[in-house]
Design a protein around this motif. Sequence first.
Motif, mmCIF file in Angstrom:
data_model
loop_
_atom_site.group_PDB
_atom_site.id
_atom_site.type_symbol
_atom_site.label_atom_id
_atom_site.label_comp_id
_atom_site.label_asym_id
_atom_site.label_seq_id
_atom_site.Cartn_x
_atom_site.Cartn_y
_atom_site.Cartn_z
ATOM 1 N N GLY C 14 -20.691 47.437 20.600
ATOM 2 C CA GLY C 14 -19.523 47.975 19.901
ATOM 3 C C GLY C 14 -18.871 49.149 20.615
ATOM 4 N N THR C 15 -19.513 49.640 21.691
ATOM 5 C CA THR C 15 -18.893 50.703 22.493
ATOM 6 C C THR C 15 -18.102 50.059 23.649
ATOM 7 N N ARG C 16 -17.491 50.882 24.477
ATOM 8 C CA ARG C 16 -16.604 50.353 25.514
ATOM 9 C C ARG C 16 -16.942 50.905 26.901
ATOM 10 N N PRO C 17 -18.136 50.598 27.426
ATOM 11 C CA PRO C 17 -18.465 51.093 28.767
ATOM 12 C C PRO C 17 -17.639 50.387 29.856
ATOM 13 N N ILE C 18 -17.605 50.991 31.051
ATOM 14 C CA ILE C 18 -16.944 50.382 32.212
ATOM 15 C C ILE C 18 -17.743 49.150 32.632
ATOM 16 N N ARG C 19 -17.041 48.073 32.919
ATOM 17 C CA ARG C 19 -17.760 46.847 33.297
ATOM 18 C C ARG C 19 -18.450 47.022 34.651
ATOM 19 N N PRO C 20 -19.638 46.429 34.790
ATOM 20 C CA PRO C 20 -20.419 46.656 36.020
ATOM 21 C C PRO C 20 -19.783 46.029 37.259
ATOM 22 N N ASP C 21 -18.956 45.004 37.087
ATOM 23 C CA ASP C 21 -18.317 44.364 38.239
ATOM 24 C C ASP C 21 -16.919 44.929 38.474
ATOM 25 N N GLY C 22 -16.592 45.991 37.771
ATOM 26 C CA GLY C 22 -15.220 46.491 37.797
ATOM 27 C C GLY C 22 -14.780 47.095 39.116
ATOM 28 N N VAL C 23 -15.629 47.969 39.675
ATOM 29 C CA VAL C 23 -15.196 48.684 40.876
ATOM 30 C C VAL C 23 -14.858 47.708 42.003
ATOM 31 N N ASP C 24 -15.691 46.693 42.179
ATOM 32 C CA ASP C 24 -15.403 45.716 43.235
ATOM 33 C C ASP C 24 -14.065 45.020 43.010
ATOM 34 N N LYS C 25 -13.664 44.913 41.756
ATOM 35 C CA LYS C 25 -12.428 44.187 41.460
ATOM 36 C C LYS C 25 -11.182 45.057 41.586
ATOM 37 N N VAL C 26 -11.326 46.378 41.481
ATOM 38 C CA VAL C 26 -10.144 47.221 41.671
ATOM 39 C C VAL C 26 -10.034 47.727 43.116
ATOM 40 N N THR C 27 -11.019 47.412 43.929
ATOM 41 C CA THR C 27 -10.975 47.866 45.321
ATOM 42 C C THR C 27 -10.753 46.715 46.294
ATOM 43 N N GLY C 28 -10.689 45.495 45.792
ATOM 44 C CA GLY C 28 -10.456 44.346 46.671
ATOM 45 C C GLY C 28 -11.713 43.814 47.329
ATOM 46 N N ARG C 29 -12.865 44.348 46.907
ATOM 47 C CA ARG C 29 -14.121 43.945 47.545
ATOM 48 C C ARG C 29 -14.670 42.641 46.948
ATOM 49 N N ALA C 30 -14.353 42.366 45.701
ATOM 50 C CA ALA C 30 -14.920 41.187 45.020
ATOM 51 C C ALA C 30 -14.543 39.901 45.758
ATOM 52 N N LYS C 31 -15.505 39.005 45.875
ATOM 53 C CA LYS C 31 -15.291 37.780 46.646
ATOM 54 C C LYS C 31 -15.045 36.579 45.732
ATOM 55 N N TYR C 32 -13.873 36.019 45.858
ATOM 56 C CA TYR C 32 -13.480 34.836 45.073
ATOM 57 C C TYR C 32 -13.655 33.581 45.933
ATOM 58 N N GLY C 33 -13.205 32.468 45.400
ATOM 59 C CA GLY C 33 -13.463 31.175 46.042
ATOM 60 C C GLY C 33 -13.031 31.097 47.493
ATOM 61 N N ALA C 34 -11.857 31.678 47.801
ATOM 62 C CA ALA C 34 -11.317 31.550 49.155
ATOM 63 C C ALA C 34 -11.728 32.699 50.059
ATOM 64 N N ASP C 35 -12.608 33.571 49.574
ATOM 65 C CA ASP C 35 -12.872 34.821 50.296
ATOM 66 C C ASP C 35 -14.110 34.804 51.179
ATOM 67 N N LEU C 36 -14.833 33.697 51.205
ATOM 68 C CA LEU C 36 -16.042 33.659 52.038
ATOM 69 C C LEU C 36 -15.740 32.926 53.348
ATOM 70 N N LYS C 37 -16.339 33.407 54.404
ATOM 71 C CA LYS C 37 -16.180 32.814 55.731
ATOM 72 C C LYS C 37 -17.560 32.477 56.258
ATOM 73 N N MET C 38 -17.706 31.349 56.938
ATOM 74 C CA MET C 38 -18.984 31.048 57.591
ATOM 75 C C MET C 38 -18.711 30.775 59.062
ATOM 76 N N ALA C 39 -19.677 31.138 59.902
ATOM 77 C CA ALA C 39 -19.511 30.906 61.337
ATOM 78 C C ALA C 39 -19.280 29.420 61.588
ATOM 79 N N GLY C 40 -18.286 29.107 62.385
ATOM 80 C CA GLY C 40 -18.035 27.718 62.763
ATOM 81 C C GLY C 40 -17.354 26.887 61.704
ATOM 82 N N GLN C 41 -16.796 27.540 60.694
ATOM 83 C CA GLN C 41 -16.228 26.748 59.592
ATOM 84 C C GLN C 41 -14.966 26.004 60.022
ATOM 85 N N LEU C 42 -14.797 24.819 59.414
ATOM 86 C CA LEU C 42 -13.602 24.006 59.632
ATOM 87 C C LEU C 42 -12.681 24.157 58.435
#
Lengths: 81, 158, 759
Positions: C14-42
């Motif tokens: 019932g309280t309103r703490p800051i979400r634990p995944d929040g900082v990564d999402k306001v700093t651009g660090r969070a990795k979404y579907g298109a954000d991962l790279k692998m060596a040699g990827q096609l």
Amino acid sequence: MAHVTLIGNLRQYTGDVTEFEIDAGTIRQLLRKLGEKFPELAPHLEEGLAVAIDGQIYQDALLEPISPDSEVHILPQIAGG
Amino acid sequence: MAKHHVTTTVNGDPVEYLCESEQSLLDCLRDELDLIGAKEGCSSGDCGACSVLLDGRLVCSCLILGVEAEGKNVETIEGMAQGEELHPLQRKFLEHAALQCGICTPGVLVAAKALLAKNPDPTETQVRYWLAGNLCRCTGYDKIVRAVMDAAAEMRGA
Amino acid sequence: MQERVKKPQFDVVGTRPIRPDGVDKVTGRAKYGADLKMAGQLVGKVLRSPHAHARIKSIDISKALALAGVKAVVTAEDFPGQPSEFIPAGEGVVNYRDMSNNVMARDKVLYEGHAVAAVAALNEKTALAALDAIKVEYEVLPHVIDEMEAIKPGAPILHEDMITTGVTPAPTKASNISKRVEFNLGDITKGFAAADLVVEREFKTKAVHQGYIEPHACLASASEDGSAELWVTTQGHWVVRAYCAKLLGWDIGKIRVTSSEIGGGFGGKTVVYLEPLALALSKKSRRPVKMVMSREEVFKASGPTSGGTVKVKMGVKKDGTITAAEAEITLQAGAFQGSPVQPACMCAFANYDLENVKVVGFDVVSNRPKVAAYRAPGGPISTYGVESVVDEIAEKLGICPIELRLKNAAKEGTRAAYGPKFGPVGLVECLEAAKESDHWKAPVGPNQGRGLAAGFWFNIGGETTVSLQLNEDGTLTLMVGTPDIGGLRASLCMMAAEELKMDVSKIRPIIADTSSLGYNFLTGGSRATFSSGMATVEAARSIVKQACGRAAKLWDIPEEAVTFEDGMIRPAGENAGKHQPMHLSDIAKVAGKTGGAIVGYAAISAQGAAPSFGVHIADTEVDPGTGKVTVTRYTAIQDAGKAIHPSYVEGQYQGGAVQGIGWALNEEYIYGDDGKLQNAGFLDYRIPVASDLPMIDTIIVEVPNPRHPYGVRGIGETPIVPPMAAIGASVRRSSGVRFFELPMSPPKVLKAMKAAGKA
């Protein structure tokens, strides 16, 4: 004996019978007995059903107990977005 | 044809990359510089998820060519926090729960920062029109608008 | 009758703490579907059908394969054929033949954008050149787009073996009607005979897309020994794993799926499109393959939800008592069977306590992309019709729309039109809250109108696994398998903190991959906070039990003589005061020396989900010169059972309401006579933007769900159910015209107002 009602399209496999009394201690037993009673219905009991016991809807809960005087409804499975 | 050699500044750092003529600034940021904060939602300038500042001007980086960044100053979400300190907009977005999935958030934050640089005391309507180019499908914008207004107030010292 | 849970006092819930995944999402660090790279990827790309309906006569991939830099090409031949059978899996039942033929067309293409082949190449340029080099010979067939056209005799048939089910005797000829469903309660003939007023109307809604801002994306890496890794944006990675394994004929246990951060789903990311293609291309090329849809592909080949035709007939007595209700609902399924017509039928009259109901539904295929779930699938469509008729009845009888609904509202003990009786539900409480709201009490502005509608969704539970590790410094690691789309991790950490009396910031959550945790059904059906919360509480209680056990051993007293209160483990009973109480973190420090790590694990199939009702109030103003409808004020009221993190509950109400506003006013799939989608982009498919909207006020009603430890109900889907009818009712009053078709877009509104002499 639990009082069982079939909801929706399942009646086409029971000759339009939608309500009956069945003695079953769990959802698994209920579905097995239903299948025995209505062989045409049996394969469709495997196709994603929900079972409401006294109003509470259960999904994928074969072992859920059914009380002797329970009101049971068999209805289509519910998913969501 | 050989690739172009681009020299530019991103978030204050001098950087160089090679790109094709048709490659967008968004693709250069993401693929050549590994700055994944700007997102691709549409590639047509309609969603604003790729918003960055180019010499202080708010642009959709999907509509800018990589070669156009030559000699310019690019600011992305990655450059918004100062050291370990979040920008007041970033902090207010967290406090107001102004994000759900977060995919639009980098673009919205960059756009909001550009607004507050121009207009430190925007009305609700001004915030709504300025952010009209940044689509958010989760929040209904309510908490985003509140967070921007609150950050503006804090930055003004109000 | 079950007793309602008594409202406990909470420290964290019932309280309103800051979400634990929040900082990564306001700093651009969070990795979404298109954000991962692998060596040699096609780069993987899909060749899609330019035709709405055509037979594939041949596919020649030789020129594409001969291009330098092209590493693999796949077509339907690379996927094992699947029998047509209905198998319970993930979202209700799945027909794997349809799923396989949807991800890669076999024999026929059934909609513009249907995948025909896929390539993997060194870079995007080469991949696109390879698509151009693939030669597909089509025999173009006549197509049908509209569901009412598709059911007419003589309409082009999509599937030669589609015999309508649910009709006796079974038809002998194929049609585009996959099934007919029917739900009955009481006797509607008798019910209509008892009515003083009968209102009968027909409504049309258009197909709309979930509109998540993140396109479908994945990165697959398959190895020579048959194992594979998949990074993907999805609402359920265990479900993706199961679907891919089946479509490819691979072992489930050898596929490890990791869910990225997900950039919106709303039901649309519960199925697979690119994933099996990327895995197949990776296996063939022996390189990682990344695939990302363009926005145009998202519109043409994923989602949307059904458009449909809804006929509603309701009878009432003069005092407002509803005596009978009847509906016929025909929904587009897209190119393959499986519209949400069944839940649409079951939701239609769920708001009301009725004796006589008949609802018939039809599932209809046509040359459109296969529909996917969208937030309360089917519910908004049937509810739009029913709630609009209820509003018209209120108007005709001169009864307040809230009073009319209160008179007939479903409550605990009401038999739902789909059979069972409701447990404790909060519709009456929501209607009362609406009546007492500032919004309802405020005068309606000049040239404005106010409308109200109610909505319902079932909500589900299901399989969930949670693991909690008590770390040696007393912090906690929480692993869950339901992807977090809108604050789930925050809510789960809060529930763990509540149980363990910990500082919520000392809990770090992760969304585990499919090889790290037991099975998790997807985030959908408004189940994640309910089900994963239930598992989290169970796992936390296991930690308490283990910690008490360790203390008992250290103190040489029986386990039953140890209590846990306010984060402290204390000797109790006759041992009270004999030993220094220990904090949970003290036990954590000595866990390694007293038997090993303390890990709480709960693998459950959550039962006891409870429905959530909501009531929305909308004020609108219509520009008589352009027909543009502006929403000037909006309030969403809904029963949450218990709001764990109220900000994210409000966020669901607001976001769902605004999606509904888009559905009501602007959004629609527009097809040309050629069967091609004409607005496959965010410029022409216009979802609401910030300047279209007012603030969305919310009221959280809490009627606890007695089957959840904290009283939680699902809340994510209900908010999209009432808006279309609420806005329709509002526009009726602001424009003077009652509309029966969505969207109420400017040209349609202007035309109707002109016809009625109002513009």
